[in-house]
Design a protein around this motif. Structure first.
Motif, PDB file in Angstrom:
ATOM      1  N   ASP A  55     -42.406 -29.594  25.819  1.00 29.63           N
ATOM      2  CA  ASP A  55     -43.087 -28.934  26.929  1.00 29.63           C
ATOM      3  C   ASP A  55     -44.563 -28.877  26.567  1.00 29.63           C
ATOM      4  O   ASP A  55     -45.005 -27.998  25.830  1.00 29.63           O
ATOM      5  CB  ASP A  55     -42.521 -27.535  27.154  1.00 29.63           C
ATOM      6  N   ALA A  56     -45.313 -29.849  27.051  1.00 31.85           N
ATOM      7  CA  ALA A  56     -46.732 -29.956  26.703  1.00 31.85           C
ATOM      8  C   ALA A  56     -47.529 -28.791  27.264  1.00 31.85           C
ATOM      9  O   ALA A  56     -48.488 -28.334  26.636  1.00 31.85           O
ATOM     10  CB  ALA A  56     -47.292 -31.283  27.196  1.00 31.85           C
ATOM     11  N   ASP A  57     -47.162 -28.296  28.437  1.00 30.40           N
ATOM     12  CA  ASP A  57     -47.894 -27.176  29.036  1.00 30.40           C
ATOM     13  C   ASP A  57     -47.785 -25.909  28.189  1.00 30.40           C
ATOM     14  O   ASP A  57     -48.760 -25.206  27.976  1.00 30.40           O
ATOM     15  CB  ASP A  57     -47.390 -26.883  30.450  1.00 30.40           C
ATOM     16  N   ALA A  58     -46.592 -25.630  27.716  1.00 25.28           N
ATOM     17  CA  ALA A  58     -46.365 -24.426  26.906  1.00 25.28           C
ATOM     18  C   ALA A  58     -46.581 -24.685  25.414  1.00 25.28           C
ATOM     19  O   ALA A  58     -46.548 -23.761  24.619  1.00 25.28           O
ATOM     20  CB  ALA A  58     -44.949 -23.904  27.127  1.00 25.28           C
ATOM     21  N   CYS A  59     -46.784 -25.971  25.050  1.00 28.21           N
ATOM     22  CA  CYS A  59     -46.918 -26.377  23.643  1.00 28.21           C
ATOM     23  C   CYS A  59     -45.699 -25.925  22.841  1.00 28.21           C
ATOM     24  O   CYS A  59     -45.814 -25.259  21.808  1.00 28.21           O
ATOM     25  CB  CYS A  59     -48.210 -25.856  23.047  1.00 28.21           C
ATOM     26  N   GLU A  60     -44.516 -26.294  23.354  1.00 28.21           N
ATOM     27  CA  GLU A  60     -43.255 -25.920  22.714  1.00 28.21           C
ATOM     28  C   GLU A  60     -42.309 -27.113  22.678  1.00 28.21           C
ATOM     29  O   GLU A  60     -42.405 -28.022  23.491  1.00 28.21           O
ATOM     30  CB  GLU A  60     -42.585 -24.782  23.488  1.00 28.21           C
ATOM     31  N   ILE A  61     -41.394 -27.062  21.721  1.00 25.10           N
ATOM     32  CA  ILE A  61     -40.333 -28.056  21.600  1.00 25.10           C
ATOM     33  C   ILE A  61     -39.026 -27.363  21.957  1.00 25.10           C
ATOM     34  O   ILE A  61     -38.772 -26.236  21.531  1.00 25.10           O
ATOM     35  CB  ILE A  61     -40.277 -28.621  20.174  1.00 25.10           C
ATOM     36  N   LEU A  62     -38.204 -28.037  22.752  1.00 25.21           N
ATOM     37  CA  LEU A  62     -36.906 -27.483  23.145  1.00 25.21           C
ATOM     38  C   LEU A  62     -35.815 -28.329  22.501  1.00 25.21           C
ATOM     39  O   LEU A  62     -35.877 -29.561  22.540  1.00 25.21           O
ATOM     40  CB  LEU A  62     -36.761 -27.493  24.662  1.00 25.21           C
ATOM     41  N   LEU A  63     -34.831 -27.664  21.904  1.00 27.05           N
ATOM     42  CA  LEU A  63     -33.748 -28.343  21.213  1.00 27.05           C
ATOM     43  C   LEU A  63     -32.404 -27.878  21.743  1.00 27.05           C
ATOM     44  O   LEU A  63     -32.190 -26.690  21.942  1.00 27.05           O
ATOM     45  CB  LEU A  63     -33.801 -28.045  19.710  1.00 27.05           C
ATOM     46  N   GLN A  64     -31.530 -28.827  21.971  1.00 26.56           N
ATOM     47  CA  GLN A  64     -30.129 -28.523  22.287  1.00 26.56           C
ATOM     48  C   GLN A  64     -29.327 -29.018  21.098  1.00 26.56           C
ATOM     49  O   GLN A  64     -29.511 -30.161  20.652  1.00 26.56           O
ATOM     50  CB  GLN A  64     -29.693 -29.258  23.543  1.00 26.56           C
ATOM     51  N   GLY A  65     -28.473 -28.163  20.564  1.00 27.17           N
ATOM     52  CA  GLY A  65     -27.670 -28.561  19.419  1.00 27.17           C
ATOM     53  C   GLY A  65     -26.358 -27.811  19.400  1.00 27.17           C
ATOM     54  O   GLY A  65     -26.016 -27.096  20.332  1.00 27.17           O
TER      55      GLY A  65
END
Length: 84
Positions: A23-33
């Motif tokens: 998520d470039a806007d929020a500067c976050e990485i999202l992970l599903q695991g």
């Protein structure tokens, strides 16, 4: 929120797919695991005295090492967004 799909586990069976997004806007990485079992959850929570238990609004997920290139790609995407 502009979420960019980065990739899924290359060994996926398409039903159980650890996945990475940026998520470039929020500067976050999202992970599903995968959710850890109770023993692993307890080990994670007990690994640092400063950590304590995981709040209901957070989760521990297990990501296979073969996904490191995808996680790096997501990190790069978020880092590029911060430089704009």
């Amino acid at each position: 929120m502009a979420v960019e799909f980065i990739g899924i586990d290359p060994d996926t069976d398409r039903d159980h797919c650890p996945t990475v997004w940026a998520d470039a806007d929020a500067c976050e990485i999202l992970l599903q695991g995968w959710k850890p079992n109770a023993e692993t959850q307890a080990q994670c929570e007990g690994s640092s005295p400063a950590n304590g238990s995981v709040p209901d609004s957070e989760a521990i997920v297990r990501i296979p090492a073969r996904m490191i290139p995808l996680i790096r790609e997501a990190c790069d995407a978020v880092e590029r967004a911060q430089l704009r």
